[in-house]
Write a protein that holds these residues in place. Sequence first.
Motif, PDB file in Angstrom:
ATOM      1  N   ILE A   1       0.901  -1.228  -0.078  1.00 43.52           N
ATOM      2  CA  ILE A   1      -0.051  -0.103   0.108  1.00 43.52           C
ATOM      3  C   ILE A   1       0.923   1.258  -0.140  1.00 43.52           C
ATOM      4  CG2 ILE A   1      -1.726   1.306   1.355  1.00 43.52           C
ATOM      5  CD1 ILE A   1      -2.765  -1.303   2.389  1.00 43.52           C
ATOM      6  N   ILE A   2       1.819   1.250   0.832  1.00 43.07           N
ATOM      7  CA  ILE A   2       2.890   2.575   0.765  1.00 43.07           C
ATOM      8  C   ILE A   2       3.546   2.585  -0.597  1.00 43.07           C
ATOM      9  CG2 ILE A   2       5.028   3.452   1.958  1.00 43.07           C
ATOM     10  CD1 ILE A   2       4.231   1.876   4.616  1.00 43.07           C
TER      11      ILE A   2
ATOM     12  N   PHE B   1       0.968   4.087  -2.882  1.00 40.60           N
ATOM     13  CA  PHE B   1       0.712   5.399  -2.422  1.00 40.60           C
ATOM     14  C   PHE B   1       1.628   6.304  -2.963  1.00 40.60           C
ATOM     15  CE2 PHE B   1       1.318   8.753   0.968  1.00 40.60           C
ATOM     16  CZ  PHE B   1       0.101   9.182   1.285  1.00 40.60           C
ATOM     17  N   PHE B   2       2.909   6.127  -2.784  1.00 38.56           N
ATOM     18  CA  PHE B   2       4.289   6.944  -3.241  1.00 38.56           C
ATOM     19  C   PHE B   2       3.847   7.059  -4.681  1.00 38.56           C
ATOM     20  CE2 PHE B   2       5.807   6.758   1.173  1.00 38.56           C
ATOM     21  CZ  PHE B   2       6.068   8.129   1.451  1.00 38.56           C
TER      22      PHE B   2
ATOM     23  N   VAL C   1       1.230   9.195  -5.614  1.00 40.67           N
ATOM     24  CA  VAL C   1       1.463  10.834  -5.269  1.00 40.67           C
ATOM     25  C   VAL C   1       2.588  11.364  -6.206  1.00 40.67           C
ATOM     26  CG1 VAL C   1       2.468  12.242  -3.425  1.00 40.67           C
ATOM     27  CG2 VAL C   1       0.713  10.341  -3.074  1.00 40.67           C
TER      28      VAL C   1
ATOM     29  N   ALA D   1     -10.160  15.223   0.004  1.00 38.52           N
ATOM     30  CA  ALA D   1      -9.511  15.407  -1.365  1.00 38.52           C
ATOM     31  C   ALA D   1     -10.339  15.802  -2.320  1.00 38.52           C
ATOM     32  CB  ALA D   1      -8.916  14.048  -1.539  1.00 38.52           C
TER      33      ALA D   1
ATOM     34  N   MET E   1      -2.436  16.630  -5.450  1.00 38.70           N
ATOM     35  CA  MET E   1      -1.629  15.388  -4.976  1.00 38.70           C
ATOM     36  C   MET E   1      -2.733  14.728  -3.890  1.00 38.70           C
ATOM     37  SD  MET E   1       1.901  16.142  -2.575  1.00 38.70           S
ATOM     38  CE  MET E   1       3.044  16.363  -3.866  1.00 38.70           C
ATOM     39  N   LEU E   2      -3.512  15.568  -3.144  1.00 39.24           N
ATOM     40  CA  LEU E   2      -4.503  14.866  -2.296  1.00 39.24           C
ATOM     41  C   LEU E   2      -5.324  14.048  -3.281  1.00 39.24           C
ATOM     42  CD1 LEU E   2      -5.621  17.669   0.441  1.00 39.24           C
ATOM     43  CD2 LEU E   2      -4.613  15.206   0.660  1.00 39.24           C
TER      44      LEU E   2
ATOM     45  N   THR F   1      -4.479  10.616  -3.929  1.00 41.49           N
ATOM     46  CA  THR F   1      -4.533   9.467  -3.162  1.00 41.49           C
ATOM     47  C   THR F   1      -5.602   8.765  -3.068  1.00 41.49           C
ATOM     48  OG1 THR F   1      -5.334  10.929  -1.524  1.00 41.49           O
ATOM     49  CG2 THR F   1      -2.644  10.626  -1.358  1.00 41.49           C
TER      50      THR F   1
ATOM     51  N   VAL G   1      -5.237   5.410  -4.385  1.00 42.47           N
ATOM     52  CA  VAL G   1      -4.658   4.352  -3.737  1.00 42.47           C
ATOM     53  C   VAL G   1      -5.967   3.461  -3.319  1.00 42.47           C
ATOM     54  CG1 VAL G   1      -3.355   3.795  -1.674  1.00 42.47           C
ATOM     55  CG2 VAL G   1      -2.770   5.607  -3.183  1.00 42.47           C
ATOM     56  N   GLN G   2      -6.970   4.261  -2.915  1.00 41.13           N
ATOM     57  CA  GLN G   2      -8.419   3.606  -2.394  1.00 41.13           C
ATOM     58  C   GLN G   2      -9.016   2.822  -3.297  1.00 41.13           C
ATOM     59  OE1 GLN G   2      -9.340   7.408   0.755  1.00 41.13           O
ATOM     60  NE2 GLN G   2     -11.382   6.198  -0.177  1.00 41.13           N
TER      61      GLN G   2
ATOM     62  N   GLY H   1      -6.665  -0.247  -3.508  1.00 39.71           N
ATOM     63  CA  GLY H   1      -7.334  -1.114  -2.542  1.00 39.71           C
ATOM     64  C   GLY H   1      -8.659  -2.003  -2.529  1.00 39.71           C
TER      65      GLY H   1
END
Lengths: 222, 416
Positions: B169-170, B173-174, B177, B361, B368-369, B372, B375-376, B379
């Motif tokens: 996930i990290i 995430f990056f 972003v 967001a 940037m927000l 993210t 990512v959701q 997921g």
Amino acid sequence: MTFIKKHIPLALCFIFGVLTLGSYYVPNKASENYLEVMNKWENIVAGFAFLLGLFSLFFSHYNKIRRKVDGWGYSLFVFVGFLIMVIPAITSKGIQMDGATLTGLGWNYRFLFNALSGTMFSVLAFYIVSTAYRAFRIKSPQAGVLFAAAFILIVGKVPLGQIMWEKTLGWTHVGISQIVQWLMEVPVVAGRRGIMMGLAIGGIVTGLKIIFGIERQYMGKD
Amino acid sequence: MLKTRLNLSFFTVLFAASAVSAAVPASTKNIPTAPDLSGFAAADMPYDKGEAVLVSWPAGPADVPGAVYQVYASSGAAWLKAEEFPAEKKFAADFELPFWAWSHDKAKHAVQLELPQLFSDFKTGMEYSFKVKYVNGKVTAESAPVKAAPKADLFNLARLNNLVLLLVIIVVFFWTVSHAKRKGLFIRRIAGLDAIDEAIGRATEMGRPIFYSTGIGAMSSVPTIASTSILAEVAKKVAQYDTQLKVPHFDPIVMTVCKEVVKQAYMEMERLDSYRDDINFFVSQDQFSYAASVDGMIHREKPAACFFIGHFMAESLLLAEVGATTGAIQIAGTEQESQLPFFFTSCDYTLIGEELYAAGAYLSKEPMLQSTLKVQDFGKAFVMVSVITGSALVMLATWLKWPLVLKVISHIFKAY
């Protein structure tokens, strides 16, 4: 100034965020102690913040009384209520029971505070009825599904409904309790799990946004 | 005479031999045998904080009903009985640990001993002695004492699956972003958030206030943090339209944070002159006192719009229903799925599930927000694929009787 207002809070957030996250994977006494210390600090901050909240409450209601705004009389009750609880608390030294007898604080807590809290909670019953009435007005297909599910549940849970079901549809040999059980165990659980998974993923992403300093609005400054 | 003696001796030997040959199987059937406890071992319990010891020994044919094992521990003085259990129970296979961190051996007894419960002067790293005793009626056996010292571990290997998922996930995430696009990111419309403009516009036209409740959660809870992000965007619009905003609080820390958030919003909209310190105010830290107070304010002031976004419990219906009776536009969102039905029926718009966390967001429109949010979505896609693949594999493994596949799947998707 930017360093103090922006960089230090972000660095603290990152360090403590990573440490707290890491403590989940480290079964060490040190990580347990760290979490304990964090909880203590949270309680200390909460204690001071409560004083701040109390001042905010008094300030807000004092202004209402001073300006004689509509409903300023209710603000008087804030001070009256505060004194009613605080004076007996001081005279009773914070103890609710003196042997078998109630102290002034105990009496106020049991017969005023608990009674009023119970009253507020009981109001829920009336609101549930009015909410149910609103929900049962079928204005859309979704509301229709909601009504159908709720109707089956009501019939299945109320003895009168069960008797009616047996009299009218007993020949089908399908019990209403079986249908209710299926509703609660299959569609309801599926829906709940879907929501819970979405929430869990959203929670993880929000946590990462805060730890890595991408989400900063809670700091109130850019 | 000699012949008679020889005959007597022959028959005596024959009789004795037959008796002996009949007696041997009878002894194995009726008289219980003692187990071999030479394999008894004690070691530090893996993946714990250094307070437990694991004792183990091989299971055997002596583990019959009626027999018990007694495990003893000593810190140097007297022996203390730490455990006593039937001999056909407590195996290494019973431990709730995943296959990559533990050998689920059915032929081995294993017992976890929590030493602080036995020794008041317990210290991590100190050596303790252990022994096991077998008792089955008159048959007893005892192992030789062995020593072990509990030590704290640095990593809980059982949570490896969780850590791998977090690392994935990290990375995602990056990646999202760093690839945040300035333009062109498609985001599904969320009706509840689009209605914020409508709600604030209505309040401006009617000249009535807007109520915003962050719920009864502490600042450390994620829904409250998400709520402060939404409050920031609402406050910006309120400042822009010069409408009245009221934010009653349950938690003084949340109030302090929200004060900063709202002030910053007014500052960004260059309307600091309209900002008042009493926009955010503390009400009570008691659930029903808070609900009663906010209900009273809503009832008296008849707001044009109410926002209930954050962590809510039983007070959700108390607040939303009173707001509905005043005719206010109501927008709600909570992570408590048990409270969602109340919000659905009493509010005009409800943020469901992860919409609550996406709201900040979505409203901020910051690339940037917004990135993210991907990512959701990744997921959710991962969960969907996992559920479908996992279910198919479990069905297949059950049908084809593959216990190993079932074990692997159930261990991978379990939280330890």
